[in-house]
Write an enzyme that holds these catalytic residues in place. Sequence first.
Site, PDB file in Angstrom:
ATOM      1  CB  ILE A   1      -1.057   0.505   1.213  1.00  0.00           C
ATOM      2  CG1 ILE A   1      -1.670  -1.054   1.492  1.00  0.00           C
ATOM      3  CG2 ILE A   1      -1.896   1.195   1.236  1.00  0.00           C
ATOM      4  CD1 ILE A   1      -3.602  -1.688   0.679  1.00  0.00           C
TER       5      ILE A   1
ATOM      6  CG  ASN B   1       6.539  -8.575   4.799  1.00  0.00           C
ATOM      7  OD1 ASN B   1       6.718  -9.413   3.665  1.00  0.00           O
ATOM      8  ND2 ASN B   1       4.607  -8.269   4.403  1.00  0.00           N
TER       9      ASN B   1
ATOM     10  CG  ASP C   1      12.381  -1.469  13.419  1.00  0.00           C
ATOM     11  OD1 ASP C   1      11.094  -0.820  13.153  1.00  0.00           O
ATOM     12  OD2 ASP C   1      12.444  -2.150  13.331  1.00  0.00           O
TER      13      ASP C   1
ATOM     14  CB  SER D   1      -7.722  -3.577   9.173  1.00  0.00           C
ATOM     15  OG  SER D   1      -8.464  -4.771   8.822  1.00  0.00           O
TER      16      SER D   1
ATOM     17  CB  THR E   1      -9.842  -6.806  10.918  1.00  0.00           C
ATOM     18  OG1 THR E   1     -10.328  -7.764  11.139  1.00  0.00           O
ATOM     19  CG2 THR E   1      -9.125  -5.903  11.263  1.00  0.00           C
TER      20      THR E   1
ATOM     21  CE1 TYR F   1      -3.188  -6.307  10.362  1.00  0.00           C
ATOM     22  CE2 TYR F   1      -5.190  -6.952   9.933  1.00  0.00           C
ATOM     23  CZ  TYR F   1      -4.231  -5.699   9.737  1.00  0.00           C
ATOM     24  OH  TYR F   1      -4.775  -5.189   8.657  1.00  0.00           O
TER      25      TYR F   1
ATOM     26  CE  LYS G   1      -3.214  -2.210  10.698  1.00  0.00           C
ATOM     27  NZ  LYS G   1      -2.196  -1.392  10.584  1.00  0.00           N
TER      28      LYS G   1
ATOM     29  CE1 TYR H   1      -6.357   2.233   3.731  1.00  0.00           C
ATOM     30  CE2 TYR H   1      -4.454   0.080   4.151  1.00  0.00           C
ATOM     31  CZ  TYR H   1      -4.832   1.859   4.129  1.00  0.00           C
ATOM     32  OH  TYR H   1      -3.590   2.467   3.812  1.00  0.00           O
TER      33      TYR H   1
ATOM     34  CG  LEU I   1      -8.969 -14.926  -2.442  1.00  0.00           C
ATOM     35  CD1 LEU I   1      -8.832 -16.862  -2.188  1.00  0.00           C
ATOM     36  CD2 LEU I   1     -10.162 -14.990  -3.051  1.00  0.00           C
TER      37      LEU I   1
ATOM     38  CG  ASN J   1      -5.259 -25.585   0.038  1.00  0.00           C
ATOM     39  OD1 ASN J   1      -4.995 -26.361  -0.710  1.00  0.00           O
ATOM     40  ND2 ASN J   1      -3.732 -24.331  -0.090  1.00  0.00           N
TER      41      ASN J   1
ATOM     42  N   GLY K   1     -11.123 -18.443  12.328  1.00  0.00           N
ATOM     43  CA  GLY K   1     -11.992 -16.471  12.434  1.00  0.00           C
ATOM     44  C   GLY K   1     -12.131 -16.233  11.270  1.00  0.00           C
TER      45      GLY K   1
END
Length: 349
Positions: A22, A45, A68, A134, A136, A161, A165, A189, A212, A228, A306
């Site tokens: 992002i 990452n 960092d 998020s 989430t 995670y 947030k 998001y 995914l 999967n 979850g």
Amino acid sequence: MTEVSGDQKKQYVLVPGGAGFIGSHCVIELVTAGYTPIAVDNECNSSRECLKRVEQITGCKIISYKIDCLDLESLRDIFKKYPIYAIINCAALKSVGESVQKPILYYKNNIGCLLNLLTCMEEFNVKNFLFSSSATVYGTPKYLPLDEKHPCIGDAITNPYGKSKYICEHILKDTMVAHPEWNIILLRYFNPVGAHKTGLIGENPIGKPNNLMPYIAQVVVGRLPYVNIFGTDYNTPDGTGVRDYIHVVDVAMGHIAAMKQFEINCGLKIYNLGTGKGYSVREMIKALEKASGKTIPYKECSRRSGDLATVYADPTLAAQELGWTAQRNLDEMCEDLWRWQSNNPNGFQ
Ligand code: UFG
């Protein structure tokens, strides 16, 4: 290559996580909008090569530091060096599964980085902050589509995670009470996918992808044998999970639209960044088959713990207040993802 200078029309914008998926797309849109981004990233990452490609795309030298954000002293040095106008904080660990295994790492990193950035804002009198949050944080939807008034219940979030947030949002809300003159925007998001239309940058997960679309893309290029499908017995039209996938460039442009709110002293604002439309796992596989011209093998598996059946946004508030709506449809998301993945089957390596 033009060196972007600080006396340009707009100001310096610090982008922690600027070499990530992002963040790098935000850096491009910041340059396009006339800001001067400063990308800082610990590269845990992400890849330096990504920012080189951003320079290729924008034709601008990007100011960047391998730092960092947990290292407060190094962060302070950046604030000493540049008069920072705003921060777009994309620096976070984001793997749901890994966060269950490594909660301390996730809390330390995601919350620690935020606290260090806020500390620097206080010390250097920076007032504008935009946070990568998020969907989430909503937990299990009580109604759909999810608007910003939907309750966020920390206990209902199933992984560290997501909770990190949620906690960060609370830290920012409390900070606003103490600093009413600041502007803080939380962007929630939904599911960012796709890639830059040049095919030069895109999502580059280290190890096996959790999400995914990067997973399907790696199946198409032969790095993984099959997709999967986690759950075919959800209460959805075809039994598979439904999500609000949004093109990453639309997400980045949402940040630029939100930045304009700083100019009118918006205070605390929360916006969903989604399209308002949900697609199922099967529809996503079909869409990438269409974009790539290849048949994608898959296996139907049990549900992933979850996971929720259906999640999609009500993006009305961002349309009304920011004048922003997602412009890119599912075909474009998949075509751009496919261009990136087929041109770079091994990511930035
Ligand atoms: N899925 C599969 N197979 C896979 C991966 C995912 O079938 O290999 C399914 C999931 O069950 C789900 C859908 O595809 O139905 C989307 O899964 P993702 O992992 O891509 O995305 P999530 O919606 O689970 O999670 C995303 C972000 C999180 C964020 C959340 C917010 O990855 O960071 O959205 O809603 F917290």
